[in-house]
Motif scaffolding. Sequence first.
Motif, short mmCIF file in Angstrom:
data_model
loop_
_atom_site.label_atom_id
_atom_site.label_comp_id
_atom_site.label_asym_id
_atom_site.label_seq_id
_atom_site.Cartn_x
_atom_site.Cartn_y
_atom_site.Cartn_z
N GLN A 14 42.60 -97.67 -88.22
CA GLN A 14 41.65 -98.70 -88.56
C GLN A 14 41.96 -99.31 -90.00
O GLN A 14 41.78 -100.28 -90.52
CB GLN A 14 40.16 -98.56 -88.75
N LYS A 56 43.86 -103.55 -75.45
CA LYS A 56 42.32 -103.68 -76.00
C LYS A 56 42.11 -102.94 -77.08
O LYS A 56 41.20 -102.88 -77.77
CB LYS A 56 41.59 -103.56 -74.74
N ARG A 59 43.33 -104.52 -80.16
CA ARG A 59 42.61 -105.56 -80.89
C ARG A 59 41.31 -105.03 -81.31
O ARG A 59 40.56 -105.57 -81.91
CB ARG A 59 42.34 -106.46 -79.50
N SER A 60 40.52 -103.94 -80.55
CA SER A 60 39.08 -103.85 -80.90
C SER A 60 38.88 -102.55 -81.76
O SER A 60 38.08 -101.88 -81.62
CB SER A 60 38.43 -103.54 -79.37
N ALA A 62 38.52 -102.34 -84.72
CA ALA A 62 37.41 -102.43 -85.71
C ALA A 62 36.07 -102.12 -85.36
O ALA A 62 35.45 -101.66 -85.91
CB ALA A 62 37.40 -103.84 -86.25
N ARG A 63 36.09 -102.29 -83.99
CA ARG A 63 34.81 -101.85 -83.43
C ARG A 63 34.64 -100.34 -83.12
O ARG A 63 33.39 -99.78 -82.91
CB ARG A 63 34.46 -102.57 -82.09
N TYR A 64 35.63 -99.67 -83.19
CA TYR A 64 35.48 -98.03 -82.99
C TYR A 64 34.73 -97.56 -84.06
O TYR A 64 34.78 -97.60 -85.33
CB TYR A 64 37.00 -97.52 -82.99
N GLN A 65 33.64 -96.69 -83.76
CA GLN A 65 32.85 -95.71 -84.35
C GLN A 65 33.42 -94.38 -84.48
O GLN A 65 33.41 -93.87 -83.43
CB GLN A 65 31.42 -95.86 -84.19
N PHE A 73 35.67 -93.49 -75.96
CA PHE A 73 36.03 -94.85 -76.42
C PHE A 73 37.03 -95.43 -75.38
O PHE A 73 36.89 -96.59 -74.84
CB PHE A 73 36.37 -94.90 -77.59
#
Lengths: 199, 158
Positions: A14, A56, A59-60, A62-65, A73
């Motif tokens: 990230q 994916k 791409r995603s 930034a959405r990982y917590q 995840f």
Amino acid sequence: MATDPDAALMVAFQGGDETAFRSLFEKHGRAMVAFCHHFVRDGARAEELAQDVFLKVHRSAARYQPSARFKTFLYRIASNHCLNELRRGEYAARRAVESAEDGQGEPTDPDSLAGPAPTPEENMLATALGEAVEKLLGQLPEKQRAAFVLGRLEGLSYEEIADVLDTSISAVKSLVHRATVAAAAALAPYAADGKEALP
Amino acid sequence: MSHPVNELTAYLDGALDPAERAEIESHLARCEACQAERDRLVAALALLSRLPPAPAPSATFEQRFYARLATEKAEARERRGFLDRVAWRWLAPGLAGVAASVAVVLYSGARQRADEVFLAEHIDLFESYEAVASMDVVDRPEDVQVVEHLDELREGRP
């Protein structure tokens, strides 16, 4: 999550560290192919789906917590992707053809399988079990299939499966139980003694 | 307790809390039907542990993935470049127009406030209808009528 090294890699990614992403792909990419194979039963398509899953993830990111386990995840993305794939018409049609052809296919050559098997009998049993389970998976409803693959074949806990499938633990208990009962019925011919039980 | 067949898989997976587990064990100790079902499930789980490993991916799996990733990154860069160009070509003139409109509105507001201050400071002039008429600051007929009768308002006449 400090105790999950994969989560730390994801956080590094990230922050722009592409080598961290490569480490995650190298660690989980091949396992992801096996996971996808349980859904589509086609080696080339399973590889494409596994690649889609990691694209994916890329791409995603930034959405990982970081509070979530990376494996959860990853498998959430993978399960959704594979289930969407199964909903496409071509797989429904293929399943219908396979059901019609049950028992008419060529038996698998045990020597063509990867993995150590001490004796030819055990090798043949493993092959027959693999075919029986693949056939079973093709017959299970979507959610049961996902819960069964995640729990029985990928080793996730009930809590992790609930997280991946976005459902309750009691629902997971029910899904896994029904799939396991179906597996017991499908594998009953092999269960008498294991080694001598080839039908 | 009725036959806890739906809980047997969770029991075998160790997913029950201690109280539920004790209850099922107590039932299993005296129920042959549930013992048989448990044994059937145990046998299935044992067989599942003997499944062959999944087929290995092809030798080019990783290589093809990184090629796809590179293509996707290049496409994303191209999309961003296109959006930047669209923004400069179409959005920039629009934004300049909006800025100009805002400036006009602000200027008009400031000018209107200045007029109001002038009127407040020179309200005595408006007592004279002739003076107001000569200043050409009241143009609507009803306003002219009000100014014409200002002296009547001061005296409290209706």
